[in-house]
Design a protein around this motif. Sequence first.
Motif, PDB file in Angstrom:
ATOM      1  N   MET A  15       1.730 -17.722  32.164  1.00 38.76           N
ATOM      2  CA  MET A  15       1.538 -16.991  33.401  1.00 38.76           C
ATOM      3  C   MET A  15       0.058 -16.954  33.804  1.00 38.76           C
ATOM      4  SD  MET A  15       3.240 -15.442  35.671  1.00 38.76           S
ATOM      5  CE  MET A  15       3.075 -14.300  36.967  1.00 38.76           C
ATOM      6  N   GLU A  16      -0.812 -16.912  32.786  1.00 36.96           N
ATOM      7  CA  GLU A  16      -2.245 -16.885  33.076  1.00 36.96           C
ATOM      8  C   GLU A  16      -2.704 -18.177  33.736  1.00 36.96           C
ATOM      9  OE1 GLU A  16      -1.082 -15.771  30.138  1.00 36.96           O
ATOM     10  OE2 GLU A  16      -1.695 -13.677  30.128  1.00 36.96           O
ATOM     11  N   ILE A  17      -2.064 -19.300  33.388  1.00 33.47           N
ATOM     12  CA  ILE A  17      -2.437 -20.579  33.990  1.00 33.47           C
ATOM     13  C   ILE A  17      -2.107 -20.572  35.489  1.00 33.47           C
ATOM     14  CG2 ILE A  17      -2.012 -23.061  33.968  1.00 33.47           C
ATOM     15  CD1 ILE A  17      -3.517 -22.105  31.543  1.00 33.47           C
ATOM     16  N   ILE A  18      -0.937 -20.061  35.835  1.00 32.96           N
ATOM     17  CA  ILE A  18      -0.545 -19.988  37.252  1.00 32.96           C
ATOM     18  C   ILE A  18      -1.482 -19.059  38.014  1.00 32.96           C
ATOM     19  CG2 ILE A  18       1.285 -19.267  38.835  1.00 32.96           C
ATOM     20  CD1 ILE A  18       3.278 -20.118  36.651  1.00 32.96           C
ATOM     21  N   MET A  19      -1.814 -17.927  37.410  1.00 31.39           N
ATOM     22  CA  MET A  19      -2.727 -16.985  38.069  1.00 31.39           C
ATOM     23  C   MET A  19      -4.121 -17.598  38.228  1.00 31.39           C
ATOM     24  SD  MET A  19      -1.111 -14.373  39.002  1.00 31.39           S
ATOM     25  CE  MET A  19      -2.371 -13.184  39.314  1.00 31.39           C
ATOM     26  N   SER A  20      -4.559 -18.388  37.254  1.00 31.53           N
ATOM     27  CA  SER A  20      -5.863 -19.036  37.359  1.00 31.53           C
ATOM     28  C   SER A  20      -5.892 -20.028  38.512  1.00 31.53           C
ATOM     29  CB  SER A  20      -6.204 -19.761  36.057  1.00 31.53           C
ATOM     30  OG  SER A  20      -6.278 -18.850  34.993  1.00 31.53           O
ATOM     31  N   VAL A  21      -4.799 -20.765  38.696  1.00 32.05           N
ATOM     32  CA  VAL A  21      -4.723 -21.709  39.814  1.00 32.05           C
ATOM     33  C   VAL A  21      -4.715 -20.957  41.145  1.00 32.05           C
ATOM     34  CG1 VAL A  21      -3.257 -23.437  40.919  1.00 32.05           C
ATOM     35  CG2 VAL A  21      -3.616 -23.511  38.456  1.00 32.05           C
ATOM     36  N   VAL A  22      -3.959 -19.864  41.216  1.00 33.94           N
ATOM     37  CA  VAL A  22      -3.910 -19.064  42.449  1.00 33.94           C
ATOM     38  C   VAL A  22      -5.285 -18.475  42.755  1.00 33.94           C
ATOM     39  CG1 VAL A  22      -2.945 -16.953  43.449  1.00 33.94           C
ATOM     40  CG2 VAL A  22      -1.448 -18.563  42.302  1.00 33.94           C
ATOM     41  N   ILE A  23      -5.963 -17.967  41.734  1.00 32.67           N
ATOM     42  CA  ILE A  23      -7.300 -17.390  41.925  1.00 32.67           C
ATOM     43  C   ILE A  23      -8.282 -18.463  42.402  1.00 32.67           C
ATOM     44  CG2 ILE A  23      -9.258 -16.372  40.701  1.00 32.67           C
ATOM     45  CD1 ILE A  23      -7.121 -14.961  38.924  1.00 32.67           C
ATOM     46  N   GLY A  24      -8.214 -19.638  41.796  1.00 34.19           N
ATOM     47  CA  GLY A  24      -9.087 -20.732  42.223  1.00 34.19           C
ATOM     48  C   GLY A  24      -8.818 -21.138  43.659  1.00 34.19           C
ATOM     49  N   PHE A  25      -7.547 -21.188  44.049  1.00 34.76           N
ATOM     50  CA  PHE A  25      -7.208 -21.522  45.431  1.00 34.76           C
ATOM     51  C   PHE A  25      -7.708 -20.447  46.387  1.00 34.76           C
ATOM     52  CE2 PHE A  25      -4.344 -21.453  49.091  1.00 34.76           C
ATOM     53  CZ  PHE A  25      -4.535 -22.744  49.546  1.00 34.76           C
ATOM     54  N   MET A  26      -7.583 -19.170  45.994  1.00 36.51           N
ATOM     55  CA  MET A  26      -8.073 -18.093  46.864  1.00 36.51           C
ATOM     56  C   MET A  26      -9.581 -18.146  47.018  1.00 36.51           C
ATOM     57  SD  MET A  26      -5.643 -14.900  45.847  1.00 36.51           S
ATOM     58  CE  MET A  26      -6.136 -13.862  47.205  1.00 36.51           C
ATOM     59  N   PHE A  27     -10.311 -18.412  45.932  1.00 33.15           N
ATOM     60  CA  PHE A  27     -11.759 -18.542  46.022  1.00 33.15           C
ATOM     61  C   PHE A  27     -12.152 -19.732  46.893  1.00 33.15           C
ATOM     62  CE2 PHE A  27     -12.615 -16.136  41.850  1.00 33.15           C
ATOM     63  CZ  PHE A  27     -12.862 -14.963  42.538  1.00 33.15           C
ATOM     64  N   MET A  28     -11.421 -20.840  46.740  1.00 38.73           N
ATOM     65  CA  MET A  28     -11.715 -22.034  47.538  1.00 38.73           C
ATOM     66  C   MET A  28     -11.509 -21.748  49.032  1.00 38.73           C
ATOM     67  SD  MET A  28      -9.638 -25.597  47.750  1.00 38.73           S
ATOM     68  CE  MET A  28      -8.274 -24.664  48.371  1.00 38.73           C
ATOM     69  N   ALA A  29     -10.385 -21.125  49.362  1.00 36.92           N
ATOM     70  CA  ALA A  29     -10.096 -20.812  50.762  1.00 36.92           C
ATOM     71  C   ALA A  29     -11.096 -19.797  51.312  1.00 36.92           C
ATOM     72  CB  ALA A  29      -8.673 -20.293  50.905  1.00 36.92           C
ATOM     73  N   ALA A  30     -11.501 -18.832  50.485  1.00 32.95           N
ATOM     74  CA  ALA A  30     -12.462 -17.819  50.931  1.00 32.95           C
ATOM     75  C   ALA A  30     -13.823 -18.435  51.226  1.00 32.95           C
ATOM     76  CB  ALA A  30     -12.592 -16.724  49.873  1.00 32.95           C
ATOM     77  N   VAL A  31     -14.281 -19.318  50.365  1.00 30.49           N
ATOM     78  CA  VAL A  31     -15.574 -19.972  50.599  1.00 30.49           C
ATOM     79  C   VAL A  31     -15.511 -20.844  51.845  1.00 30.49           C
ATOM     80  CG1 VAL A  31     -17.186 -21.672  49.657  1.00 30.49           C
ATOM     81  CG2 VAL A  31     -16.341 -19.835  48.216  1.00 30.49           C
ATOM     82  N   TYR A  32     -14.386 -21.548  52.031  1.00 29.91           N
ATOM     83  CA  TYR A  32     -14.228 -22.372  53.234  1.00 29.91           C
ATOM     84  C   TYR A  32     -14.283 -21.512  54.494  1.00 29.91           C
ATOM     85  CZ  TYR A  32     -12.032 -25.294  56.762  1.00 29.91           C
ATOM     86  OH  TYR A  32     -11.766 -25.974  57.906  1.00 29.91           O
ATOM     87  N   LEU A  33     -13.594 -20.379  54.485  1.00 27.69           N
ATOM     88  CA  LEU A  33     -13.600 -19.502  55.655  1.00 27.69           C
ATOM     89  C   LEU A  33     -14.972 -18.866  55.880  1.00 27.69           C
ATOM     90  CD1 LEU A  33     -10.143 -17.731  55.319  1.00 27.69           C
ATOM     91  CD2 LEU A  33     -10.852 -19.318  57.107  1.00 27.69           C
ATOM     92  N   MET A  34     -15.661 -18.518  54.804  1.00 26.19           N
ATOM     93  CA  MET A  34     -16.966 -17.878  54.953  1.00 26.19           C
ATOM     94  C   MET A  34     -18.041 -18.842  55.451  1.00 26.19           C
ATOM     95  SD  MET A  34     -16.868 -15.408  51.618  1.00 26.19           S
ATOM     96  CE  MET A  34     -18.590 -15.043  51.666  1.00 26.19           C
ATOM     97  N   LEU A  35     -17.832 -20.131  55.313  1.00 24.15           N
ATOM     98  CA  LEU A  35     -18.810 -21.111  55.792  1.00 24.15           C
ATOM     99  C   LEU A  35     -18.577 -21.528  57.237  1.00 24.15           C
ATOM    100  CD1 LEU A  35     -19.164 -23.389  52.640  1.00 24.15           C
ATOM    101  CD2 LEU A  35     -20.789 -21.707  53.521  1.00 24.15           C
TER     102      LEU A  35
END
Length: 115
Positions: free
Chosen positions: A1-21
């Motif tokens: 379950m931690e692996i899935i959450m890590s992928v989701v967290i990475g995707f959220m950080f990626m999308a957040a950085v894209y939106l903030m730029l």
Amino acid sequence: MEIIMSVVIGFMFMAAVYLMLSKSLIRIIIGTGLLSHGAHLLLLTMGGLGGEAPPVVAYGVSVSDYADPLPQALILTAIVISFAVTSFFLVVAYRAYQELGTDNMELLKGTEDHE
């Protein structure tokens, strides 16, 4: 379950950085909100996802079955703070749009010479 959450967290950080730029102020605000949600999930995942029993001392429940209440309390506090900051950012963005008529960050800087 931690692996899935890590992928989701990475995707959220990626999308957040894209939106903030981006140049739109609303997209920047959405990006900061998404970044805070990613940080909340990161804290929850780092605290451990195991444990079904509440953190109350009882007979027959081993120590490994308890849910850790500290990350949950930190996340609850962080959610309230991020809601307040996002609300403040939205009010400032709305007021800036009323005054200046744009939400483009290049035009909000005021560095262009208008002759």
